[in-house]
Design a protein around this motif. Structure first.
Motif, PDB file in Angstrom:
ATOM      1  N   TYR B 653      21.063   3.795  -9.902  1.00 48.43           N
ATOM      2  CA  TYR B 653      19.991   3.086 -10.594  1.00 48.43           C
ATOM      3  C   TYR B 653      18.693   3.867 -10.561  1.00 48.43           C
ATOM      4  O   TYR B 653      18.420   4.617  -9.621  1.00 48.43           O
ATOM      5  N   LEU B 654      17.894   3.665 -11.627  1.00 50.44           N
ATOM      6  CA  LEU B 654      16.599   4.323 -11.743  1.00 50.44           C
ATOM      7  C   LEU B 654      15.541   3.248 -11.973  1.00 50.44           C
ATOM      8  O   LEU B 654      15.712   2.384 -12.831  1.00 50.44           O
ATOM      9  N   VAL B 655      14.484   3.260 -11.198  1.00 44.02           N
ATOM     10  CA  VAL B 655      13.403   2.279 -11.332  1.00 44.02           C
ATOM     11  C   VAL B 655      12.071   3.023 -11.277  1.00 44.02           C
ATOM     12  O   VAL B 655      11.936   3.998 -10.532  1.00 44.02           O
ATOM     13  N   SER B 656      11.122   2.577 -12.062  1.00 41.04           N
ATOM     14  CA  SER B 656       9.784   3.137 -11.908  1.00 41.04           C
ATOM     15  C   SER B 656       8.839   2.019 -11.519  1.00 41.04           C
ATOM     16  O   SER B 656       9.072   0.848 -11.836  1.00 41.04           O
ATOM     17  N   PHE B 657       7.766   2.363 -10.805  1.00 39.06           N
ATOM     18  CA  PHE B 657       6.792   1.344 -10.399  1.00 39.06           C
ATOM     19  C   PHE B 657       5.476   2.019 -10.072  1.00 39.06           C
ATOM     20  O   PHE B 657       5.403   3.249  -9.956  1.00 39.06           O
ATOM     21  N   TYR B 658       4.427   1.178  -9.908  1.00 40.22           N
ATOM     22  CA  TYR B 658       3.131   1.700  -9.511  1.00 40.22           C
ATOM     23  C   TYR B 658       2.927   1.444  -8.033  1.00 40.22           C
ATOM     24  O   TYR B 658       3.117   0.331  -7.546  1.00 40.22           O
ATOM     25  N   LEU B 659       2.566   2.489  -7.306  1.00 36.23           N
ATOM     26  CA  LEU B 659       2.316   2.370  -5.878  1.00 36.23           C
ATOM     27  C   LEU B 659       0.910   2.893  -5.614  1.00 36.23           C
ATOM     28  O   LEU B 659       0.575   4.030  -6.003  1.00 36.23           O
ATOM     29  N   ALA B 660       0.052   2.058  -5.023  1.00 47.04           N
ATOM     30  CA  ALA B 660      -1.333   2.469  -4.747  1.00 47.04           C
ATOM     31  C   ALA B 660      -1.336   3.608  -3.724  1.00 47.04           C
ATOM     32  O   ALA B 660      -0.462   3.658  -2.861  1.00 47.04           O
ATOM     33  N   PRO B 661      -2.297   4.510  -3.786  1.00 42.49           N
ATOM     34  CA  PRO B 661      -2.319   5.670  -2.887  1.00 42.49           C
ATOM     35  C   PRO B 661      -2.233   5.281  -1.409  1.00 42.49           C
ATOM     36  O   PRO B 661      -1.536   5.938  -0.635  1.00 42.49           O
ATOM     37  N   ASP B 662      -2.920   4.187  -1.046  1.00 37.69           N
ATOM     38  CA  ASP B 662      -2.933   3.809   0.366  1.00 37.69           C
ATOM     39  C   ASP B 662      -1.572   3.331   0.862  1.00 37.69           C
ATOM     40  O   ASP B 662      -1.297   3.324   2.055  1.00 37.69           O
ATOM     41  N   ASP B 663      -0.736   2.884  -0.092  1.00 29.08           N
ATOM     42  CA  ASP B 663       0.563   2.336   0.313  1.00 29.08           C
ATOM     43  C   ASP B 663       1.659   3.389   0.390  1.00 29.08           C
ATOM     44  O   ASP B 663       2.812   3.075   0.668  1.00 29.08           O
ATOM     45  N   LYS B 664       1.290   4.651   0.135  1.00 26.87           N
ATOM     46  CA  LYS B 664       2.335   5.677   0.054  1.00 26.87           C
ATOM     47  C   LYS B 664       3.172   5.834   1.329  1.00 26.87           C
ATOM     48  O   LYS B 664       4.374   6.057   1.249  1.00 26.87           O
ATOM     49  N   PRO B 665       2.545   5.714   2.533  1.00 30.73           N
ATOM     50  CA  PRO B 665       3.395   5.888   3.733  1.00 30.73           C
ATOM     51  C   PRO B 665       4.578   4.927   3.758  1.00 30.73           C
ATOM     52  O   PRO B 665       5.586   5.216   4.411  1.00 30.73           O
ATOM     53  N   ALA B 666       4.484   3.787   3.054  1.00 25.04           N
ATOM     54  CA  ALA B 666       5.599   2.836   3.036  1.00 25.04           C
ATOM     55  C   ALA B 666       6.871   3.467   2.484  1.00 25.04           C
ATOM     56  O   ALA B 666       7.978   2.972   2.707  1.00 25.04           O
ATOM     57  N   LEU B 667       6.717   4.564   1.746  1.00 23.64           N
ATOM     58  CA  LEU B 667       7.893   5.245   1.202  1.00 23.64           C
ATOM     59  C   LEU B 667       8.806   5.742   2.322  1.00 23.64           C
ATOM     60  O   LEU B 667      10.022   5.840   2.154  1.00 23.64           O
TER      61      LEU B 667
END
Lengths: 218, 824
Positions: B653-667
């Motif tokens: 599966y392929l999904v795109s989304f918006y992630l705020a810069p501050d939330d990047k560590p959640a990756l």
């Protein structure tokens, strides 16, 4: 009344101690050599300019105590002009030129009044002509019609025949004095033509900015 | 000689030459500063676009380039760097993972910069070079997968390298958006030791170049014969489609604005020159009566004009440079810090404009003074200024400047021809309107009557002025509207919350945890698209190989495609032919194809397409063609099927989304939860694109301000040229007792009506120009602007009314004595 100007750091008196009274209904000629200050005096009397010292009254109003705005209103009420070089607006017809002072006064019947005046100066058939289509004499007749259009109590004329040949000059002269009598206007005219001056009730002679003689009644 | 200087010096001191000089200086200033600024912004934008490729040009292929080419590039003075990309297994602390490795030479990147960090998904710092020998830099998501930290050793092929940094972004990553494997970067010096490249390995070689265009062209020519077909050139401009388009439009806009500034400045110059010459007619007549020959008159004024040119152009160049410096200083942080330098051509452009404008516009009325009849001294007759001839002469001058400026014949011809039609056609129209106004306006009050009479009185001159104002307003409206729609379109392309991350390689069993994570951390998500990869082999009975034989990008059709199946049509997809299915999952296998793809290879509705998916042959009938927006950063597909492909059972599966810069560590958590998951971070790419758009916008706004200034200058010059007559009339009305309020009211009505007429004409012209520009130059959708028709007369009336009244306010206070003196 004095008019002093400074040129190159020095001063020059253009009018020196003028003391002159002109009564209602009088006709006065101001004569003198070129540069004697005739036109300057005329400008002062008509409120086009103010002297550097002294006072000028017109119909009981002190012109020297007024600002330009107030003087303009006074002129609109009391004064008519005739210029040596006619000063017609080239883009307006003869009739429209005559209507101009009436428009300024918000005169409702301006068109009829102006037309009647044009008839009086003998140009009824040239009403829709533009200044460039008229001869010098005709242009000055339009200018005279314009000057009388608002029936001003005082009329100032600056060399009214100066730009015209002798014969046309005489015609204009006659017209001017005829209307003057008819409308009982106070007339002040500047000229160096003795014949024109002789039509006036009195003559003032200017010399180097001063009145040299209080002239005699003609 | 000395007479010339004396005369001009006195004219200058008496203010006679001021307007002419000011117009000239402003013409040169405006063109010089626009030219410098546009050139700098343009090269800066190009540099930034270059950073998307990490170079100005790149040659890419599946074989190593011969070293002799590098030597040629060296000789030509080009900067070079090389990249070798391949896939290799990376060995961490007890685990391993396939990575996409790039070995780079020391020069990499030639344009743009690398962003690295000391923590996975941590704050980025910028560095200008890749890893030194002995180091490997890894993408954030490799750290949890390999269970390593910065400083640990990672095995790659036959060697071990120390993990030096976390690789956050590469300038040219947009070029390879769909890399499945996470990135690792090593120094080219370590490549051999890895032994990872064996005969038969899939390797991509990329040769990066930067330097002057000319050198590139020479290099291309030098290696053309040796270049095998599988080496392909890429240029910065084409590296990213949406930036390329923004660039083309921005350049078109700057070009257009510059040309308009030239025209406006020329018109201002023409008007002030004509006024100057008109005021000299009597003087020239007098000079002739005392024995000046026409030749001497020409020499006299020619010399004066030359002196004026030298002073005006020099002052204009200086002011142009200062203006540009001031703007750079004022804009400060808004501009990129590494603004490219400008060269001397910008000053040349300014000087040439001044010279041509002076010759084209100021010289004809000066030259015409030669023909003033001496009899004018004693008989006041009208002396006609040159008309048709000088208009042609001026038009030629304009054409030359616009041509030099734009280097585009078509644009030049359209603009000059459009201008000429406007002047003559609109001139007639304007005089008609003036006549109507005068005819029916006289029913109105006294102020109106006087004001409109005054308009009509100068109907010929006013006709011309209306046209000039109309042109100035037309240019302004055009620029404002073009700017607005350009910006709106760009912003629409990339809204603030445009999806900036793609995740893929997610399988059925992990889909729920992915959805949970997205709900918690991200926003603006797309549906989860199942993706399988397959190759299209036949269209009906013709092979794709044959069908694509003559296409320049034939590999696009022969390579493996990402394919999906869906019941819903994507938000930015539109069916342009055929029908979308409403019975998803039933019946025959059908496919919907992207329209450009279909057109290029000749696919039509009803055709049968054959695919090879995971080695199994699949056939589907074409049910519809779709247009889609590639610039949206949403997942998009060439092929969408009406039911799941059985052959694609292994789909992810392929999904795109918006992630705020501050939330990047959640990756980090996400990667740990779903180990197979691949993350594509396009946030830096989007930032780059948005940065470029910001700069382009800034440039456009700045230039709009300069054009506005030139437009106002034209207005003022136009009004100034009628000042003499106005002074006389106003003084005469004053002697008759007209109060200042009346004169002011009259002026307001006169200029307001003039402006409203000009606005109306301007609106007509604007629609015409926009129709052409939107259609051909900017490649935008053409549309009409009804509000313009309402706003234009209002704006025109207010603008020209206030500028007119302000610049003629002295007229109201003309001492009436001057009439008596016959001074005016």
């Amino acid at each position: 009344m004095w008019q002093r100007v400074s040129i190159h750091g020095g001063t020059l008196d253009i009018l020196k101690g003028i003391d002159l009274e002109i009564k209602r209904g009088e006709s006065v000629a101001i004569v003198g050599a070129s540069g004697s200050g005739k036109t300057t005096l005329l400008g002062m009397l008509a409120g086009l300019d103010t002297p550097s010292s002294g006072r000028v009254f017109m119909a009981g109003h002190d012109l020297t105590a007024m600002n330009e705005e107030e003087r303009a209103r006074l002129r609109g009420q009391y004064v008519g002009f005739i210029f040596q070089n006619f000063q017609l607006l080239p883009a307006l017809t003869a009739l429209e030129n005559v209507m101009l002072p009436l428009e300024l006064r918000r005169d409702k019947s301006d068109r009829e009044t102006a037309m009647a005046l044009l008839e009086q100066v003998g140009l009824g058939d040239r009403a829709v002509h533009y200044p460039r289509q008229l001869s010098g004499g005709e242009q000055q007749r339009v200018a005279i019609a314009r000057a009388f259009a608002s029936q001003p109590p005082v009329l100032f004329a600056d060399e009214p025949t100066g730009n015209l040949d002798t014969q046309t000059g005489r015609t204009i002269e006659d017209l001017l004095f005829r209307l003057n009598r008819e409308y009982q206007t106070t007339l002040v005219l500047v000229t160096h033509d003795p014949q024109l001056a002789s039509h006036c009730g009195r003559t003032c002679v200017m010399d180097a900015g001063a009145l040299t003689s209080e002239p005699q009644p003609a | 000689m000395s007479l010339t200087w004396r005369m001009f010096w006195r004219d200058f001191r008496g203010g006679e030459l001021t307007l002419l000089l000011v117009s000239l200086v402003l013409a040169v200033t405006v063109v010089t500063s626009i030219s410098i600024f546009a050139e700098r912004i343009r090269s800066t934008i190009l540099t930034e676009a270059g950073s998307l490729l990490a170079a100005d040009y790149a040659l890419q292929g599946s074989r190593e380039m011969p070293p002799s080419w590098f030597a040629i590039a060296d000789e030509l003075g080009l900067e070079q760097a090389r990249i070798v990309s391949f896939s290799s297994m990376l060995f961490g602390e007890g685990t391993n993972r396939l990575g996409s490795v790039r070995a780079v030479t020391d020069g990499y990147p030639l344009k743009g910069s690398l962003q690295v960090s000391n923590l996975p998904f941590g704050p980025a710092v910028t560095v200008s070079q890749g890893p030194p020998p002995g180091e490997i830099w890894l993408a954030s998501r490799l750290f949890p997968l390999l269970e390593v930290e910065v400083g640990d050793m990672v095995g790659i092929g036959a060697t071990d390298l120390r993990v030096g940094r976390v690789l956050i972004s590469e300038p040219d990553q947009a070029a390879s958006l769909f890399n499945v494997e996470p990135r690792a970067m090593i120094n080219m010096a370590d490549l051999e030791a890895t032994g990872a490249i064996q005969p038969g390995s899939r390797v991509t070689y990329r040769w990066l170049l930067a330097g002057p265009n000319l050198a590139h062209t020479e290099l291309r020519n030098a290696i053309r014969s040796e270049r095998e077909p599988h080496f392909q050139w890429r240029s910065a401009r084409r590296a990213n489609e949406n930036v390329g388009e923004a660039l083309d439009r921005a350049e078109g806009f700057l070009l257009l604005s510059g040309s308009l500034a030239v025209i406006l400045a020329g018109v201002a110059l023409a008007m002030s020159a004509q006024r100057y010459a008109a005021r000299h007619v009597d003087g020239v007549a007098l000079m002739k009566t005392v024995g000046f020959t026409p030749q001497q008159i020409i020499r006299l004024y020619g010399l004066g004009l030359t002196a004026l040119a030298v002073v005006g152009i020099a002052a204009g160049l200086l002011l142009g440079e200062l203006t540009h410096q001031a703007i750079i200083w004022l804009l400060g942080d808004l501009l990129p810090s590494n603004l490219a330098m400008h060269d001397w051509r910008s000053y040349g452009m300014g000087a040439l404009t001044g010279f041509v404008a002076l010759m084209g516009f100021a010289w004809p009325p000066f030259y015409r003074l030669r023909d003033v009849p001496p009899v004018k001294v004693i008989r006041s007759e009208v002396f006609q200024q040159p008309k048709l001839l000088w208009q042609l002469w001026g038009a030629l001058g304009i054409m030359l400047i616009v041509l030099v400026y734009s280097g585009d014949w078509q644009l030049t011809l359209v603009m000059v021809a459009g201008g000429a039609v406007c002047i003559w056609g609109a001139g007639l129209f304007a005089r008609g309107l003036l006549w109507l106004l005068r005819r029916y306006g006289s029913e109105l009050g006294r102020n109106w009557r006087l004001g409109l009479a005054s308009l009509q009185r100068r109907s010929q001159q006013n006709g011309l002025q209306v046209v000039i104002f109309a042109i100035a307003l037309m240019l302004l409206f055009t620029l404002v509207l073009i700017r607005t729609s350009l910006l709106a379109e760009w912003q629409q392309q990339l809204p603030e919350d445009a999806p900036n991350h793609f995740v893929y390689n997610v399988f059925d069993e992990d889909l729920d945890s992915l959805n949970d994570w997205i709900d918690e951390q991200a926003s603006n998500r797309s549906p989860a698209y199942p993706v399988t990869r397959g190759r299209m082999t036949l269209v009906n009975d013709e092979s794709v190989d044959d069908l694509s034989r003559d296409l320049p990008d034939r590999n696009n059709y022969r390579r493996e495609l990402n394919m999906t199946w869906s019941a819903e049509l994507g938000a930015d997809n539109q069916v342009v032919a055929g029908d979308w299915w409403d019975n998803y999952g039933e019946g025959e296998l059908k496919v919907s194809v992207e329209e450009d793809f279909a057109r290029n290879i000749g696919i039509e509705i009803g055709d049968t397409l054959y695919y090879s998916v995971g080695g199994i042959e699949v056939s589907a009938e074409v049910a519809s063609l779709r247009s889609l927006n590639w610039e949206s950063f949403n997942p998009n597909f060439y092929m969408i099927f009406n039911q799941p492909l059985e052959a694609g059972a292994g789909a992810f599966y392929l999904v795109s989304f918006y992630l705020a810069p501050d939330d990047k560590p959640a990756l980090n958590d996400l990667v740990r939860t779903i180990p197979t998951l691949a993350v594509l971070e396009v946030d830096t790419v989007i930032e780059q694109v948005q940065g470029i758009i910001r700069n382009v916008t800034l440039a456009i706004e700045f230039i709009l301000v300069l054009i506005l200034i030139s437009g106002l200058l034209v207005l003022i010059a136009g009004i100034q040229s009628s000042l003499d007559v106005r002074f006389r009339e106003s003084a005469l009305l004053r002697t008759m007792g007209a109060p200042a309020g009346l004169l002011r009211g009259t002026l307001w009505i006169e200029f307001g009506a003039l402006g409203a007429l000009a606005g109306l004409l301007g609106a007509m012209g604007t629609e015409g120009i926009l129709f052409y520009l939107q259609g051909s130059l900017f490649d935008m959708e053409t549309r009409w602007h009804p509000t313009l028709w309402l706003a234009a007369p209002l704006v025109g009336g207010a603008l020209i009314g206030s500028v007119g009244v302000l610049s003629t306010r002295k007229v109201i206070y003309t001492p009436p004595m001057q009439v008596l003196r016959n001074w005016i």
